[in-house]
Motif scaffolding. Structure first.
Motif, short mmCIF file in Angstrom:
data_model
loop_
_atom_site.label_atom_id
_atom_site.label_comp_id
_atom_site.label_asym_id
_atom_site.label_seq_id
_atom_site.Cartn_x
_atom_site.Cartn_y
_atom_site.Cartn_z
N MET A 1 0.83 -1.21 0.00
CA MET A 1 0.00 0.00 0.00
C MET A 1 0.86 1.26 0.00
SD MET A 1 -3.38 -0.23 2.16
CE MET A 1 -4.57 -1.53 2.04
N ILE A 2 2.16 1.10 0.16
CA ILE A 2 2.97 2.29 0.38
C ILE A 2 2.91 3.32 -0.73
CG2 ILE A 2 4.67 1.38 2.00
CD1 ILE A 2 6.48 0.98 -0.38
N VAL A 3 2.62 2.86 -1.94
CA VAL A 3 2.60 3.82 -3.05
C VAL A 3 1.29 4.59 -3.11
CG1 VAL A 3 4.25 2.60 -4.48
CG2 VAL A 3 1.84 1.99 -4.60
N GLU A 4 0.34 4.21 -2.27
CA GLU A 4 -1.00 4.78 -2.45
C GLU A 4 -1.16 6.16 -1.84
OE1 GLU A 4 -4.11 2.13 -1.67
OE2 GLU A 4 -3.22 0.55 -2.86
N ILE A 5 -0.25 6.55 -0.99
CA ILE A 5 -0.34 7.91 -0.48
C ILE A 5 0.83 8.69 -1.05
CG2 ILE A 5 0.01 9.28 1.58
CD1 ILE A 5 -2.30 8.16 2.70
N ASP A 6 0.50 9.76 -1.66
CA ASP A 6 1.51 10.60 -2.29
C ASP A 6 2.34 11.29 -1.19
OD1 ASP A 6 2.92 12.48 -3.60
OD2 ASP A 6 1.23 13.31 -4.74
N GLU A 7 3.65 11.18 -1.32
CA GLU A 7 4.50 11.78 -0.28
C GLU A 7 4.28 13.29 -0.18
OE1 GLU A 7 8.07 10.16 -1.99
OE2 GLU A 7 8.72 12.14 -2.63
N ASN A 8 3.89 13.90 -1.29
CA ASN A 8 3.63 15.35 -1.26
C ASN A 8 2.45 15.70 -0.37
OD1 ASN A 8 5.74 16.15 -2.97
ND2 ASN A 8 4.58 15.37 -4.72
N LYS A 9 1.49 14.75 -0.29
CA LYS A 9 0.33 14.99 0.59
C LYS A 9 0.76 15.01 2.05
CE LYS A 9 -3.52 13.28 -2.07
NZ LYS A 9 -4.40 12.15 -2.31
N ILE A 10 1.77 14.21 2.35
CA ILE A 10 2.25 14.14 3.73
C ILE A 10 2.89 15.47 4.13
CG2 ILE A 10 3.90 12.93 5.27
CD1 ILE A 10 1.57 11.20 4.43
N ILE A 11 3.74 15.98 3.27
CA ILE A 11 4.41 17.26 3.57
C ILE A 11 3.39 18.40 3.55
CG2 ILE A 11 5.27 17.64 1.18
CD1 ILE A 11 7.30 18.57 4.24
N SER A 12 2.44 18.33 2.61
CA SER A 12 1.42 19.40 2.56
C SER A 12 0.61 19.44 3.85
CB SER A 12 0.43 19.17 1.42
OG SER A 12 1.11 19.08 0.24
N LEU A 13 0.28 18.25 4.37
CA LEU A 13 -0.52 18.21 5.59
C LEU A 13 0.28 18.79 6.77
CD1 LEU A 13 -3.03 17.46 7.18
CD2 LEU A 13 -2.25 15.10 7.26
N ALA A 14 1.57 18.48 6.81
CA ALA A 14 2.42 19.05 7.88
C ALA A 14 2.43 20.57 7.79
CB ALA A 14 3.83 18.48 7.78
N LYS A 15 2.61 21.09 6.58
CA LYS A 15 2.65 22.55 6.40
C LYS A 15 1.30 23.20 6.72
CE LYS A 15 4.85 23.74 2.49
NZ LYS A 15 5.36 23.50 1.11
N LYS A 16 0.25 22.53 6.28
CA LYS A 16 -1.09 23.08 6.53
C LYS A 16 -1.37 23.13 8.05
CE LYS A 16 -5.92 22.26 5.37
NZ LYS A 16 -6.87 21.35 4.72
N THR A 17 -0.92 22.08 8.75
CA THR A 17 -1.13 22.04 10.20
C THR A 17 -0.43 23.23 10.86
OG1 THR A 17 -1.20 19.64 10.07
CG2 THR A 17 -0.85 20.58 12.26
N VAL A 18 0.79 23.51 10.41
CA VAL A 18 1.53 24.65 10.97
C VAL A 18 0.79 25.96 10.67
CG1 VAL A 18 3.68 25.99 10.79
CG2 VAL A 18 3.77 23.48 10.88
N THR A 19 0.40 26.13 9.42
CA THR A 19 -0.29 27.36 9.02
C THR A 19 -1.58 27.57 9.82
OG1 THR A 19 0.53 26.92 6.82
CG2 THR A 19 -1.16 28.62 6.98
N GLU A 20 -2.36 26.50 9.93
CA GLU A 20 -3.64 26.61 10.63
C GLU A 20 -3.45 26.90 12.12
OE1 GLU A 20 -6.84 26.48 9.37
OE2 GLU A 20 -5.82 26.63 7.42
N ALA A 21 -2.43 26.28 12.71
CA ALA A 21 -2.18 26.50 14.14
C ALA A 21 -1.72 27.94 14.38
CB ALA A 21 -1.14 25.51 14.66
N LEU A 22 -0.92 28.46 13.49
CA LEU A 22 -0.48 29.86 13.62
C LEU A 22 -1.68 30.79 13.50
CD1 LEU A 22 2.87 29.82 11.57
CD2 LEU A 22 2.63 30.07 14.06
N LYS A 23 -2.54 30.47 12.52
CA LYS A 23 -3.74 31.28 12.31
C LYS A 23 -4.63 31.26 13.56
CE LYS A 23 -4.86 30.44 7.64
NZ LYS A 23 -5.86 29.83 6.75
N ALA A 24 -4.65 30.10 14.23
CA ALA A 24 -5.50 29.96 15.42
C ALA A 24 -4.97 30.77 16.60
CB ALA A 24 -5.60 28.48 15.80
N GLY A 25 -3.71 31.20 16.52
CA GLY A 25 -3.20 32.06 17.59
C GLY A 25 -1.97 31.53 18.30
#
Lengths: 478, 450
Positions: free
Chosen positions: B1-25
């Motif tokens: 199954m390892i090929v089924e998740i795009d590695e870019n999605k993993i990094i995007s989710l990490a970045k999005k989490t940072v952005t959203e947490a900063l936005k939250a305060g």
């Protein structure tokens, strides 16, 4: 969720599995860690997903995921079946499960005060008070280290199987874990880990009165450190406190009574058992007074459940009864192997875990004496109330407990302190040496480890104070 | 199954989490997103007992606001729920207090995008665990044993880290862990192996060592507890040095959970024969990683070099408290060793045994527990083959004892080390440890008295 789980079961059976079990399992935790009276960090964790177990041609497969789309779940159940089928030829003795009746049930552990009935700030204040009092009780030593970790958690499960099981449960829990080190320069240090845990809500914090407990213990342990003497070298009578008794019955009765261990399933990890199949119901392990019970149904307990993770109704089990090895802890596989029905001992830590045989709340049944009666005829003895170091061999036969809060008993009275008495004893010798128990019953919280990957599950360990006759205590070579 | 998740999605989710947490305060944020695909065959009674597989995404987050510190972790189905928990935590963290361990996340601009370095042998084992399972069972059957138990696990995954201070990394990994316990008569032997490349020779050798120890201990005699010179096998060394390596964490020191609590860097804490290293950059290590949880580049750290304490393990928080630099061992709160190594000695196995006039060869142990972490008082139970050595030769297999001693004394009494090392990781040694056989003088042992 139920629809998704039914889908998993339906895919599994249509792919040819003899048995399919789908468990939605969510564990949410919040924590506070403090050092002295300062917060280090706070936080939260949530694990939520589905664990699926399948039996195909006698081969067992387990798969789990937290990607809860229909597509992902279809894929993992098909993969589990495909791989179990591929391994089936390597089984010399195919796995079969004991019969059970279809069952639907729903339960939750009662909670009097919800987790949000007290703010994070107030909880922090509560733990600050523990330190502010504990630091002031030491007279000739200092606290070199002190920390507290507080956790509140909730566990939600929905189990659906191809044999007509549907069980839904909710169990909230609270636990406190901590450590302090007392340092007296000319005497060294003395260290204490403490732990409390139970199911329920914040009412447990009031019940436990952590502050008083820690303060009292710190005071006494300073005395043990400064005044404690080596235990007598000759044979003496020994009284073991509830905390140590709970641990001993967990290690030398509960674990060896796990039927999967007896069948060798944990041989490369937690080991096997001195108990063999033909001993059950016959073999004497100790005196008539020895009764050890495992009971998941105790209200408020840390190891509380009413149905196990195979859907079997939980009940108390007399593991040792009147000194005889009486009943084992079973899941459906071991029950089939032993020709009995499961007694509901299968637990899974979370959605990533297969259900395996576990203890719940294991305790030594109290007697009818008072503590004073227990010690009144002891000319020379030792009372071991708490411990730090312990271990047991992987057949659960040779074990060691090193006392922490320990006292000398002379002429029926507690007189003075004993430092690091060592009880190093076989299971048989321990249960044969017990000749009395008082009527107190206390439970202590623990996290029991077993399985691969290791699954730490909450348990209670309990018992009264018990008396052992003619014991040689060791001295730790420290 | 390892090929089924795009590695870019993993990094995007990490970045999005940072952005959203900063936005939250929140003022500072680090997020680790991990995706893992794992298969494990567990053995008992010379057959599989279960095949387990996992396919999980996890998100772990470090948050700071007004010097208040929090960590959150999620293994949950919906990304939006995780982000919701983070947003809601702003009001919670404000109820907390400034942490004495607070230090700003290091400003690093670390950018790594690791290539897919998962070895073919790992992918193959993940796809066909049944083939390897069969090979393990068949290898064991070439010895005259009673039964085999054990575990074989392969993992492949991606891990992305993003921080509010400019770190963006993505690493991929593939690794295996394998151990077997073999039984014969009264005896048993256990051995383990781990790494990034699954070689057939490793399976054969691990099974061979466990089988040979089982066969050599099939009849055992009682032995008295005494003070012995002991040879600790790499299995025992790994178990004990997992504890000692963890005690090198500056946080563990502060918490009163370390024998180094009263030491400072530069103190002699062990025999000059001992060098203990944490090396996450070893490409063969099970736990190889380029960056720690704060984005600091990992490095090879000598914890003890020729008996001298060279460093505690630090993240930026403990480093600030101690007035030093991070050693690349974060853990956001608690720094930890990644991959331990004990420097090899010069002696062959037989030469080590020849050094011992009266002693024990301890091939495995379990259940190590401490009476006192600060003073290192401990005991551990021997398990599997245990041999008495007399006049430089193994004289007989003997029954179980306990090692009952103090860790500082054990460290000081190391006399010699073997030249061959093994990478061990198993149930009783969670941190992979590359270890030789070690000879330690004058170790106390005990056994039950009743």
């Amino acid at each position: 969720m139920e629809e998704l789980l039914n889908h998993v079961v339906s895919v599994g059976t249509s792919e040819g599995a003899e048995y399919v079990e789908a468990r939605y399992h969510r564990v949410a935790e919040s924590y506070i860690v403090m050092k002295y009276d300062k917060v280090i960090s706070v936080g939260k964790s949530v694990s939520e997903g589905v664990g699926v177990r399948v039996l195909v041609n006698g081969s067992l497969g387990f798969a789990s995921t937290n990607i809860l789309s229909r597509e992902a779940l279809t894929k993992i159940v098909k993969r589990a079946i495909e791989k179990a089928r591929a391994l089936a030829a390597q089984y010399r003795e195919p796995i079969e499960l004991a019969h059970m009746k279809p069952r639907e049930a729903k339960y939750s552990a009662p909670m009097k005060k919800s987790f949000d009935s007290m703010s994070l700030k107030d909880k922090i204040v509560l733990f600050k008070e523990v330190w502010s009092e504990a630091r002031n009780v030491l007279r000739k030593s200092r606290m070199q280290a002190f920390f507290i970790e507080y956790i509140e958690s909730s566990e939600e499960k929905l189990l659906v199987t191809s044999e007509g099981v549907k069980v839904e449960s909710y169990v909230p829990r609270v636990s406190i874990y901590g450590n302090f080190v007392i340092n007296a320069p000319e005497k060294g240090t003395m260290q204490r880990f403490f732990e409390r845990g139970g199911s329920g809500g914040l009412e447990l914090l009031e019940k436990w009165n952590i502050k008083e407990r820690v303060v009292t213990e710190a005071k006494i342990l300073e005395k043990v450190l400064l005044e404690g003497k080596s235990p007598p070298k000759e044979k003496v009578d020994v009284v073991i406190g509830s905390e140590v008794v709970g641990l001993i019955v967990h290690e030398s009765c509960g674990h060896p009574s796990e039927a999967d261990r007896i069948l060798g399933r944990e041989a490369a990890q937690a080991g096997e058992s001195f108990i063999k199949k033909d001993m059950v119901g016959k073999e004497r392990i100790g005196n008539e007074i020895v009764n050890v019970i495992d009971d998941p149904t105790i209200p408020g307990s840390y190891g509380y459940y009413l149905y196990d993770d195979e859907g079997i109704k939980a009940r108390p089990k007399y593991l040792y009864k009147n000194g005889i090895i009486n009943e084992l802890l079973h899941n459906r596989w071991t029950a089939r192997m032993f020709g009995v029905v499961s007694n509901g001992s299968a637990r899974a830590k979370d959605y990533t875990s297969e259900p395996i045989i576990r203890m719940s709340n294991t305790y030594f049944k109290p007697g009818d004496m008072s503590f004073e009666e227990l010690i009144e005829d002891i000319k020379l003895g030792v009372y071991i109330k708490s411990y730090m170091e312990w271990n047991i061999d992987d057949l659960r036969w040779s074990q060691r407990y090193v006392g922490l809060e320990s006292y000398l008993i002379e002429k029926g009275e507690i007189r003075g302190y004993v430092k690091y008495p060592v009880l190093e004893i076989t299971t048989e010798s321990f249960y044969n040496s017990v000749d009395a128990a008082d009527r107190s019953l206390e439970f202590h919280a623990g996290t029991c480890g077993k399985g691969e990957p290791a699954q730490g599950v909450p348990v209670w360990l309990g018992g009264p104070n018990v008396r052992l006759r003619s014991i040689v205590l060791g001295v730790a070579p420290y | 199954m390892i090929v089924e998740i795009d590695e870019n999605k993993i990094i995007s989710l990490a970045k999005k989490t940072v952005t959203e947490a900063l936005k939250a305060g929140f003022e500072e944020v680090a997020a680790i997103v991990n995706y893992e695909d794992e298969a494990m065959v567990k053995f008992a009674n010379s057959q599989p007992s279960i095949l387990q597989s996992w396919n999980n995404i996890s998100v772990s987050v470090y948050l700071a606001k007004n010097r208040r510190v929090a960590t959150l972790s999620f293994e949950i189905p919906r990304e939006e729920d995780a982000l919701g928990f983070i947003r809601n935590f702003v009001s919670e963290i404000e109820l907390s207090e400034p942490s004495e361990y607070y230090a700003p996340l290091p400003k690093l601009e670390t950018k790594i995008k690791g290539p897919a370095e998962i070895h073919d042998s790992i992918i193959k084992a993940l796809t066909e665990p049944e083939t390897y399972s069969e090979e393990i069972l068949n290898t064991a059957l070439t010895y005259e044993i009673d039964k085999l138990a054990g575990m074989f696990k392969v993992v492949a995954g991606f891990e992305a880290l993003a921080t509010s201070t400019g770190v963006e990394t993505l690493e991929s990994y593939g690794k295996y862990e394998f151990y077997v316990r073999v039984f014969k008569g009264e005896g048993s032997g256990q051995w383990a192996s781990a790494g990034r490349i699954l070689r057939r020779e490793e399976i054969v050798e691990t099974t061979r060592v466990a089988s040979e120890y089982a066969l050599a201990s099939k009849r055992r005699e009682k032995v008295a507890s005494d003070v012995y010179d002991v040879i600790l096998s790499p299995m025992v060394v790994s178990n004990i040095f997992n504890i000692i390596g963890t005690m090198a964490s500056a946080f563990e020191v502060d918490m009163g959970l370390s024998i180094f609590a009263n030491n400072k860097v530069g103190d002699v804490v062990a025999s000059d024969k001992l060098t203990l290293i944490d090396d996450p950059r070893n490409p063969e290590s099970y736990s190889m990683t380029y960056v720690d949880a704060e984005g600091v580049l990992t490095r090879r750290n000598a914890i003890i070099e020729k008996g001298v304490l060279k460093t505690f393990l630090h993240n930026s928080k403990t480093a600030r408290k101690y007035g030093v630099k991070s050693t690349g061992n974060a853990g956001w709160i608690n720094p930890h060793p990644w991959s331990l190594e004990i420097a090899a000695g010069e002696l062959k196995y037989d030469e080590l045994i020849a050094e011992v006039k009266k002693g024990l060869l301890i091939t495995n142990n379990w259940y190590t527990r401490m009476q006192n972490y600060v003073e290192g008082m401990f005991s551990t139970v021997t398990r599997d083959a245990l041999f008495l050595i007399e006049n430089g030769e193994i004289s007989k297999a003997v029954t179980k004892l306990r090692i009952t001693d103090k860790l500082p004394r054990l460290l000081r009494n190391i006399k010699d080390l073997g030249r061959r090392r093994y990478q061990i990781k198993w149930w009783e040694a969670e941190i992979p440890t590359i270890a030789p056989y070690i000879l330690v003088e004058k170790i106390h042992t005990t056994k039950h008295m009743l």
